[in-house]
Write a protein that holds these residues in place. Structure first.
Motif, PDB file in Angstrom:
ATOM      1  N   LYS A  96       3.588  11.908   4.642  1.00  8.12           N
ATOM      2  CA  LYS A  96       4.731  12.206   5.506  1.00  8.12           C
ATOM      3  C   LYS A  96       6.088  12.073   4.814  1.00  8.12           C
ATOM      4  O   LYS A  96       7.111  12.480   5.370  1.00  8.12           O
ATOM      5  CB  LYS A  96       4.698  11.278   6.732  1.00  8.12           C
ATOM      6  CG  LYS A  96       3.498  11.508   7.634  1.00  8.12           C
ATOM      7  CD  LYS A  96       3.492  10.520   8.796  1.00  8.12           C
ATOM      8  CE  LYS A  96       2.274  10.738   9.697  1.00  8.12           C
ATOM      9  NZ  LYS A  96       2.227   9.757  10.807  1.00  8.12           N
ATOM     10  N   THR A  97       6.105  11.472   3.635  1.00  8.09           N
ATOM     11  CA  THR A  97       7.359  11.351   2.892  1.00  8.09           C
ATOM     12  C   THR A  97       7.155  11.909   1.478  1.00  8.09           C
ATOM     13  O   THR A  97       6.052  12.262   1.093  1.00  8.09           O
ATOM     14  CB  THR A  97       7.809   9.880   2.769  1.00  8.09           C
ATOM     15  OG1 THR A  97       7.008   9.204   1.794  1.00  8.09           O
ATOM     16  CG2 THR A  97       7.699   9.159   4.104  1.00  8.09           C
ATOM     17  N   ARG A  98       8.233  11.920   0.722  1.00  6.39           N
ATOM     18  CA  ARG A  98       8.165  12.377  -0.669  1.00  6.39           C
ATOM     19  C   ARG A  98       8.371  11.198  -1.623  1.00  6.39           C
ATOM     20  O   ARG A  98       8.890  11.363  -2.718  1.00  6.39           O
ATOM     21  CB  ARG A  98       9.219  13.457  -0.915  1.00  6.39           C
ATOM     22  CG  ARG A  98       9.001  14.726  -0.109  1.00  6.39           C
ATOM     23  CD  ARG A  98      10.045  15.774  -0.445  1.00  6.39           C
ATOM     24  NE  ARG A  98      11.383  15.286  -0.100  1.00  6.39           N
ATOM     25  CZ  ARG A  98      12.516  15.891  -0.479  1.00  6.39           C
ATOM     26  NH1 ARG A  98      12.460  16.985  -1.216  1.00  6.39           N
ATOM     27  NH2 ARG A  98      13.681  15.400  -0.135  1.00  6.39           N
ATOM     28  N   ILE A  99       7.934  10.035  -1.179  1.00 10.22           N
ATOM     29  CA  ILE A  99       8.187   8.827  -1.961  1.00 10.22           C
ATOM     30  C   ILE A  99       7.501   8.863  -3.325  1.00 10.22           C
ATOM     31  O   ILE A  99       7.935   8.215  -4.277  1.00 10.22           O
ATOM     32  CB  ILE A  99       7.754   7.565  -1.173  1.00 10.22           C
ATOM     33  CG1 ILE A  99       8.402   6.318  -1.792  1.00 10.22           C
ATOM     34  CG2 ILE A  99       6.226   7.433  -1.090  1.00 10.22           C
ATOM     35  CD1 ILE A  99       8.308   5.084  -0.930  1.00 10.22           C
ATOM     36  N   ASN A 100       6.414   9.630  -3.430  1.00 14.25           N
ATOM     37  CA  ASN A 100       5.710   9.708  -4.717  1.00 14.25           C
ATOM     38  C   ASN A 100       5.903  11.058  -5.409  1.00 14.25           C
ATOM     39  O   ASN A 100       5.194  11.386  -6.354  1.00 14.25           O
ATOM     40  CB  ASN A 100       4.216   9.438  -4.521  1.00 14.25           C
ATOM     41  CG  ASN A 100       3.545  10.478  -3.651  1.00 14.25           C
ATOM     42  OD1 ASN A 100       4.198  11.133  -2.834  1.00 14.25           O
ATOM     43  ND2 ASN A 100       2.249  10.630  -3.801  1.00 14.25           N
ATOM     44  N   GLU A 101       6.864  11.833  -4.939  1.00 10.43           N
ATOM     45  CA  GLU A 101       7.107  13.136  -5.550  1.00 10.43           C
ATOM     46  C   GLU A 101       7.672  12.953  -6.953  1.00 10.43           C
ATOM     47  O   GLU A 101       8.693  12.308  -7.157  1.00 10.43           O
ATOM     48  CB  GLU A 101       8.078  13.956  -4.699  1.00 10.43           C
ATOM     49  CG  GLU A 101       8.204  15.391  -5.161  1.00 10.43           C
ATOM     50  CD  GLU A 101       9.020  16.223  -4.187  1.00 10.43           C
ATOM     51  OE1 GLU A 101      10.202  16.457  -4.482  1.00 10.43           O
ATOM     52  OE2 GLU A 101       8.491  16.595  -3.125  1.00 10.43           O
ATOM     53  N   ALA A 146       0.822  -1.216   0.000  1.00 10.73           N
ATOM     54  CA  ALA A 146       0.000   0.000   0.000  1.00 10.73           C
ATOM     55  C   ALA A 146       0.856   1.266   0.000  1.00 10.73           C
ATOM     56  O   ALA A 146       0.441   2.308  -0.516  1.00 10.73           O
ATOM     57  CB  ALA A 146      -0.934  -0.005   1.216  1.00 10.73           C
ATOM     58  N   SER A 147       2.072   1.161   0.549  1.00 11.71           N
ATOM     59  CA  SER A 147       2.967   2.313   0.640  1.00 11.71           C
ATOM     60  C   SER A 147       3.741   2.567  -0.646  1.00 11.71           C
ATOM     61  O   SER A 147       4.453   3.559  -0.751  1.00 11.71           O
ATOM     62  CB  SER A 147       3.958   2.110   1.794  1.00 11.71           C
ATOM     63  OG  SER A 147       3.271   1.946   3.019  1.00 11.71           O
ATOM     64  N   GLY A 165       6.893   3.958  -5.138  1.00 17.07           N
ATOM     65  CA  GLY A 165       6.178   5.181  -4.796  1.00 17.07           C
ATOM     66  C   GLY A 165       4.978   5.479  -5.666  1.00 17.07           C
ATOM     67  O   GLY A 165       4.267   6.452  -5.422  1.00 17.07           O
ATOM     68  N   GLU A 166       4.729   4.648  -6.688  1.00 18.23           N
ATOM     69  CA  GLU A 166       3.581   4.932  -7.573  1.00 18.23           C
ATOM     70  C   GLU A 166       2.282   4.897  -6.781  1.00 18.23           C
ATOM     71  O   GLU A 166       2.137   4.157  -5.816  1.00 18.23           O
ATOM     72  CB  GLU A 166       3.563   3.955  -8.757  1.00 18.23           C
ATOM     73  CG  GLU A 166       3.516   2.473  -8.377  1.00 18.23           C
ATOM     74  CD  GLU A 166       2.122   1.897  -8.409  1.00 18.23           C
ATOM     75  OE1 GLU A 166       1.174   2.642  -8.700  1.00 18.23           O
ATOM     76  OE2 GLU A 166       1.991   0.695  -8.132  1.00 18.23           O
TER      77      GLU A 166
END
Length: 397
Positions: A134-139, A83-84, A92-93
């Motif tokens: 909380k993160t930029r994993i999908n930026e 899910a993450s 990150g998609e």
């Protein structure tokens, strides 16, 4: 026991995934026939097929050759990572989160998702949203769809003034089409079995839509063909492409197949077409991972913390029937004794509610510590304490 059986891009090529899909369905049916499955849910995307099952007997050992099989905490950890966006080919998609939501809704509608899986998948969605917040994993995240466009660009240099045919106007086809909008194309043509969907997408993108039976005609002069349908068999065969596309066009044509099962026969590459499939996206995936390694570490920390909270919730859930029984028994006694007291007290000038509220508060306070201790015992897996409580209250309600 919570069981996860899966085949995905991490352990299998697109060919293996295609061959394994039916075998996985068969394995799922065999488990249902052999064991008491209480709940189940399936997730199917272009690069994974997974089943989540809740089985009553915790002592059983389920073996499924050719698949990844995980239980309980490992299965839950995988789902939260999934899910993450940590388990996706393109790290990150965002699409996987929507696919998980859809799978949960579908299972609820079919009556297969009960208290356990509903709790688990609600948590998974929450964790997926939390990681992205909380993160930029999908930026700047690329999707499978935009990765397919990148592959086509690597061949042509850029897609400016190129004609692109998108086959399929579902979620994946839509992602492809949206990634193409920025490329200053000569034309975008969308083909879909349901023509209305193709029209809607084409209108949104400033392209044109065609009926599926016009696919061959549209393919003749296409520079790029990106296919993402849900067809169970190839729709662009070797013979169809050979008959349709002039030889001089074949040598310059790029085809990207992001469907599972595949839409384009492998033999099409023998015609000179530069053919790519999901396996070829791994290079894009590796580049994506390097960009997001630091964010992935932060995401994994969130998953670790949320996994512990989920574990506690599921443990508490195990004693909920016992807690409900205790509360029901206490309420039955409270109501009975309150009625007796009110009868003895006689007319109270409308103050009966004061007595009723008093007895409710007393019962709540008396049972509070007992219920909290039971929940704690469940979290700590103190089976003897729970068994003793079950013995004490057995048959009381």
């Amino acid at each position: 026991m919570i069981l996860n059986i899966r085949v995905d891009h991490k352990t299998a090529s697109i060919g293996t995934m295609e061959r394994s899909a039916h075998k996985l369905d068969v394995a799922f049916q065999e488990i249902q026939n052999k064991y008491p499955v209480e709940e189940h849910l399936q997730i199917k995307t272009c690069n994974r097929t997974e089943f989540y099952l809740v089985l009553k007997d915790c002592s059983m050992e389920v073996e499924c050759d050719d698949f990844v099989v995980e239980t309980d905490e490992k299965a839950l950890e995988h789902l939260l990572r999934l899910a993450s966006g940590l388990e996706s080919m393109i790290v990150g998609e965002d699409q996987i989160l929507g696919q998980i939501k859809d799978a949960r809704k579908r299972s609820i509608k079919e009556g297969c998702c009960g208290r356990v899986l509903n709790t688990v998948f609600t948590k998974a969605v929450h964790v997926g949203q939390s990681v992205r917040k909380k993160t930029r994993i999908n930026e700047g995240s690329v999707s499978i769809g935009s990765a397919a466009v990148d592959l086509a660009e690597k061949v042509h240099g850029n897609l400016k003034c190129k004609k692109v045919l998108v086959v399929g106007a579902g979620k994946m086809g839509t992602l492809v089409a949206k990634a193409l909008v920025e490329k200053n194309l000569k034309a975008i043509v969308v083909a879909n079995r349901t023509h209305d969907r193709a029209v809607c997408l084409a209108r949104e993108l400033g392209g044109s839509a065609i009926h599926f039976n016009k696919l061959a005609e549209a393919m003749k002069d296409a520079d790029v063909v990106i296919s993402a349908t849900g067809a169970p068999h190839p729709i662009l065969t070797y013979e169809k492409v050979k008959e349709t596309v002039p030889p001089e066009n074949l040598r310059n044509m790029v085809m990207v197949d992001i469907a599972n099962p595949r839409d384009i026969e492998e033999r099409v590459s023998e015609l000179g077409v530069k053919l790519f499939n999901i396996d070829d996206l791994r290079g894009v995936a590796d580049e994506s991972l390097k960009m997001r390694e630091a964010e992935a570490v932060r995401a994994e920390k969130i998953v670790e913390e949320e996994l512990e909270l989920l574990h506690r919730s599921l443990k508490r859930m195990e004693v909920e029937p016992l807690i409900s029984s205790i509360r029901a028994n206490a309420e039955e006694i409270r109501v009975k004794e309150t009625r007796k007291a009110l009868k003895i007290l006689g007319d109270m000038n409308g103050n009966e509610k004061v007595v009723d509220d008093l007895t409710k508060v007393l019962v709540k306070h008396i049972s509070y510590d007992m219920i909290q201790n039971l929940k704690h015992a469940a979290e700590m897996d103190e089976k003897e304490v729970i068994k003793a409580a079950e013995t004490i209250f057995k048959g009381k309600n």
